[in-house]
Design a protein around this motif. Structure first.
Motif, PDB file in Angstrom:
ATOM      1  N   GLY A 105      27.456  -5.617  19.055  1.00 25.63           N
ATOM      2  CA  GLY A 105      28.252  -4.552  18.431  1.00 25.63           C
ATOM      3  C   GLY A 105      29.480  -5.096  17.730  1.00 25.63           C
ATOM      4  N   ILE A 106      30.109  -6.101  18.343  1.00 27.94           N
ATOM      5  CA  ILE A 106      31.294  -6.739  17.721  1.00 27.94           C
ATOM      6  C   ILE A 106      30.867  -7.397  16.411  1.00 27.94           C
ATOM      7  N   HIS A 107      29.705  -8.062  16.450  1.00 28.26           N
ATOM      8  CA  HIS A 107      29.154  -8.679  15.238  1.00 28.26           C
ATOM      9  C   HIS A 107      28.908  -7.630  14.145  1.00 28.26           C
ATOM     10  N   LEU A 108      28.360  -6.467  14.545  1.00 28.12           N
ATOM     11  CA  LEU A 108      28.070  -5.404  13.566  1.00 28.12           C
ATOM     12  C   LEU A 108      29.326  -4.599  13.201  1.00 28.12           C
ATOM     13  N   LYS A 109      30.433  -4.877  13.922  1.00 32.59           N
ATOM     14  CA  LYS A 109      31.660  -4.073  13.793  1.00 32.59           C
ATOM     15  C   LYS A 109      31.358  -2.585  13.981  1.00 32.59           C
ATOM     16  N   ASP A 110      30.474  -2.287  14.960  1.00 33.05           N
ATOM     17  CA  ASP A 110      30.097  -0.895  15.236  1.00 33.05           C
ATOM     18  C   ASP A 110      30.795  -0.451  16.524  1.00 33.05           C
ATOM     19  N   GLY A 156      31.949   0.461  22.257  1.00 32.55           N
ATOM     20  CA  GLY A 156      32.544   1.376  23.240  1.00 32.55           C
ATOM     21  C   GLY A 156      31.574   1.774  24.333  1.00 32.55           C
ATOM     22  N   ALA A 157      30.369   2.201  23.928  1.00 35.31           N
ATOM     23  CA  ALA A 157      29.380   2.659  24.908  1.00 35.31           C
ATOM     24  C   ALA A 157      29.041   1.534  25.882  1.00 35.31           C
ATOM     25  N   ASN A 158      28.856   0.321  25.346  1.00 39.96           N
ATOM     26  CA  ASN A 158      28.476  -0.786  26.216  1.00 39.96           C
ATOM     27  C   ASN A 158      29.643  -1.307  27.043  1.00 39.96           C
ATOM     28  N   ALA A 159      30.875  -1.133  26.538  1.00 35.15           N
ATOM     29  CA  ALA A 159      32.050  -1.510  27.334  1.00 35.15           C
ATOM     30  C   ALA A 159      32.142  -0.617  28.568  1.00 35.15           C
ATOM     31  N   ILE A 160      31.864   0.675  28.386  1.00 34.08           N
ATOM     32  CA  ILE A 160      31.894   1.609  29.524  1.00 34.08           C
ATOM     33  C   ILE A 160      30.769   1.272  30.508  1.00 34.08           C
ATOM     34  N   SER A 161      29.570   1.045  29.992  1.00 35.69           N
ATOM     35  CA  SER A 161      28.446   0.646  30.857  1.00 35.69           C
ATOM     36  C   SER A 161      28.796  -0.618  31.637  1.00 35.69           C
ATOM     37  N   LEU A 162      29.358  -1.599  30.928  1.00 40.56           N
ATOM     38  CA  LEU A 162      29.662  -2.892  31.560  1.00 40.56           C
ATOM     39  C   LEU A 162      30.683  -2.717  32.681  1.00 40.56           C
ATOM     40  N   THR A 163      31.685  -1.849  32.455  1.00 40.50           N
ATOM     41  CA  THR A 163      32.691  -1.600  33.487  1.00 40.50           C
ATOM     42  C   THR A 163      32.033  -1.073  34.759  1.00 40.50           C
ATOM     43  N   SER A 164      31.155  -0.057  34.610  1.00 42.71           N
ATOM     44  CA  SER A 164      30.525   0.520  35.812  1.00 42.71           C
ATOM     45  C   SER A 164      29.573  -0.499  36.449  1.00 42.71           C
ATOM     46  N   LEU A 165      28.947  -1.319  35.615  1.00 38.64           N
ATOM     47  CA  LEU A 165      28.035  -2.330  36.157  1.00 38.64           C
ATOM     48  C   LEU A 165      28.789  -3.422  36.912  1.00 38.64           C
TER      49      LEU A 165
END
Lengths: 87, 87
Positions: free
Chosen positions: B53-58, B63-72
């Motif tokens: 996502g950082i590569h795609l600047k999306d 954001g969605a994966n940052a939230i997932s990663l936090t809970s994981l």
């Protein structure tokens, strides 16, 4: 090229993320500590992603989520079966 | 409109998919049947999605994966802590 590898790796790891959990349930025949709600919530979420992919006519989104949903339905089926057996 | 609701619902259900598992581990203090490999595999996968996502600047993917990663990472931390305690 490196970004394609990162994207494909990300997709594969998350698509098959519940496979180790399926194998563990199958091996131990025990699901006491597994959250059925997590499996159910993911199944509904991934099914909605698939429907969203059909709307977008995006075959990557459809395919990836179809694979996830298959492993999740196996996990959910195993969970329900083993959870009933326990009680 | 209906498609936006379906897309957002899909995102929320999967982003917070491991929250019930975290709560169950916290409540029961037991992780015997939980697959640590599933948690680890998802953490690496979701981290790679974030990098992609950082590569795609999306910012949605980031954001969605940052939230997932936090809970994981919380789930993985709890798993390691409770698994050590057991042995």
């Amino acid at each position: 090229m490196i970004w394609t590898i990162i994207g494909i790796s990300a997709a594969f790891l998350t698509m098959f993320g519940f496979v180790p959990q399926c194998l563990k349930m199958w091996r131990t025949k025990s699901v006491k500590d597994v959250s059925g709600l997590t499996l159910f919530q993911f199944s509904v979420g991934v099914a909605l992603w698939m429907i969203y992919g059909i709307h977008l006519k995006d075959y990557i989104i459809i395919g990836a989520n179809a694979i996830s949903l298959t492993s999740l339905l196996i996990a959910l089926g195993l969970y329900i079966k083993l959870n009933q057996k326990k009680s």
